[in-house]
Design a protein around this motif. Structure first.
Motif, PDB file in Angstrom:
ATOM      1  N   MET A 104       7.383 -13.499  -4.239  1.00  0.00           N
ATOM      2  CA  MET A 104       8.064 -12.756  -5.309  1.00  0.00           C
ATOM      3  C   MET A 104       7.271 -13.515  -6.543  1.00  0.00           C
ATOM      4  N   ILE A 105       6.796 -14.596  -6.713  1.00  0.00           N
ATOM      5  CA  ILE A 105       6.224 -15.022  -8.023  1.00  0.00           C
ATOM      6  C   ILE A 105       4.866 -14.463  -8.079  1.00  0.00           C
ATOM      7  N   LEU A 106       4.102 -14.281  -6.792  1.00  0.00           N
ATOM      8  CA  LEU A 106       2.702 -13.665  -6.805  1.00  0.00           C
ATOM      9  C   LEU A 106       2.809 -12.365  -7.220  1.00  0.00           C
ATOM     10  N   PHE A 107       4.035 -11.600  -6.739  1.00  0.00           N
ATOM     11  CA  PHE A 107       4.166 -10.118  -7.302  1.00  0.00           C
ATOM     12  C   PHE A 107       4.270 -10.057  -8.803  1.00  0.00           C
ATOM     13  N   VAL A 108       5.185 -10.899  -9.342  1.00  0.00           N
ATOM     14  CA  VAL A 108       5.251 -10.749 -10.717  1.00  0.00           C
ATOM     15  C   VAL A 108       4.332 -11.146 -11.427  1.00  0.00           C
ATOM     16  N   LEU A 109       3.649 -12.217 -11.032  1.00  0.00           N
ATOM     17  CA  LEU A 109       2.422 -12.760 -11.890  1.00  0.00           C
ATOM     18  C   LEU A 109       1.262 -11.483 -11.730  1.00  0.00           C
ATOM     19  N   THR A 110       1.025 -10.948 -10.610  1.00  0.00           N
ATOM     20  CA  THR A 110       0.167  -9.628 -10.513  1.00  0.00           C
ATOM     21  C   THR A 110       0.592  -8.612 -11.413  1.00  0.00           C
ATOM     22  N   LEU A 111       1.933  -8.285 -11.247  1.00  0.00           N
ATOM     23  CA  LEU A 111       2.329  -7.108 -12.077  1.00  0.00           C
ATOM     24  C   LEU A 111       2.178  -7.262 -13.678  1.00  0.00           C
ATOM     25  N   LEU A 112       2.481  -8.709 -14.137  1.00  0.00           N
ATOM     26  CA  LEU A 112       2.254  -9.097 -15.385  1.00  0.00           C
ATOM     27  C   LEU A 112       0.395  -9.115 -15.993  1.00  0.00           C
ATOM     28  N   ALA A 113      -0.303  -9.432 -14.915  1.00  0.00           N
ATOM     29  CA  ALA A 113      -1.615  -9.345 -15.422  1.00  0.00           C
ATOM     30  C   ALA A 113      -1.968  -7.761 -15.522  1.00  0.00           C
ATOM     31  N   PHE A 114      -1.601  -7.013 -14.732  1.00  0.00           N
ATOM     32  CA  PHE A 114      -1.680  -5.446 -14.918  1.00  0.00           C
ATOM     33  C   PHE A 114      -1.160  -4.997 -16.200  1.00  0.00           C
TER      34      PHE A 114
END
Length: 198
Positions: free
Chosen positions: A1-11
């Motif tokens: 979940m953390i990786l998903f959120v960080l990737t989404l935030l980077a986008f």
């Protein structure tokens, strides 16, 4: 979940924090009314953001096809609404007069989101990239994306509003306020045309 959120935030980060219609709108409101007085408009915008993002994520995407007549109507109505706000700002007097503060209300924030075609494009783009990734159920994914998107936007808008408020404090005299109103009315008019042409 953390990786998903960080990737989404980077986008989302460059989309949320770079100058855009929403940021310019709230910077102008911050300069005109101050940060505190724009909180109802900011709240309205972000309540509407969560609702629209969840609805689009749950399958209402087909209603907001950028090639549709509905999208053109949203674009036109949103542009006209922001032009109307620009006109009100251009015609107003000294910043933070009691009668003016009410102009930055919850309804204005809701209307800006609902009539902002660029918001729909970003939401659709976000779902096209992240709507089928991650080890979540569809409902969990939609809720997580909606919350991350909304909170990221809220932070960006608050920063832009705060910056506008800081600029506005330099022009709180009667003549300075009038000049700043005209500058930010022009900015809002530019936002309206940006929304229409985008």
């Amino acid at each position: 979940m953390i990786l998903f959120v960080l990737t989404l935030l980077a986008f989302l980060f460059p989309l949320a924090f770079s100058p855009g219609p929403g940021n310019m709108f709230f910077a102008a409101l911050g300069a005109r009314y101050g940060l505190k007085a724009t909180l109802p408009a900011n709240t309205g915008y972000h309540v509407a953001t969560v609702l629209v993002t969840v609805l689009l994520g749950l399958g209402f995407v087909a209603l907001i096809d950028p090639a549709s007549g509905l999208f053109f109507v949203l674009k036109t109505a949103g542009s006209l609404y922001v032009l109307w706000l620009a006109w009100k700002m251009a015609m107003s007097g000294r910043a933070q007069a009691k009668s003016d503060v009410a102009n930055a209300g919850f309804r204005d924030g809701v209307m800006l989101l609902l009539l902002n075609p660029k918001a729909y494009v970003i939401i659709l783009l976000m779902y096209s990239q992240f709507g089928a990734t991650g080890d979540f159920s569809a409902g969990e994914r939609v809720l997580l994306i909606s919350l991350v998107f909304t909170l990221n936007n809220l932070l960006a808008f608050l920063l832009w509003t705060w910056a506008g408020d800081g600029l506005g404090r330099l022009f709180r005299s009667e003549s300075g306020s009038r000049q700043l109103n005209l500058v930010f009315a022009a900015v809002l008019a530019g936002v309206a045309f940006w929304m229409m042409l985008g």
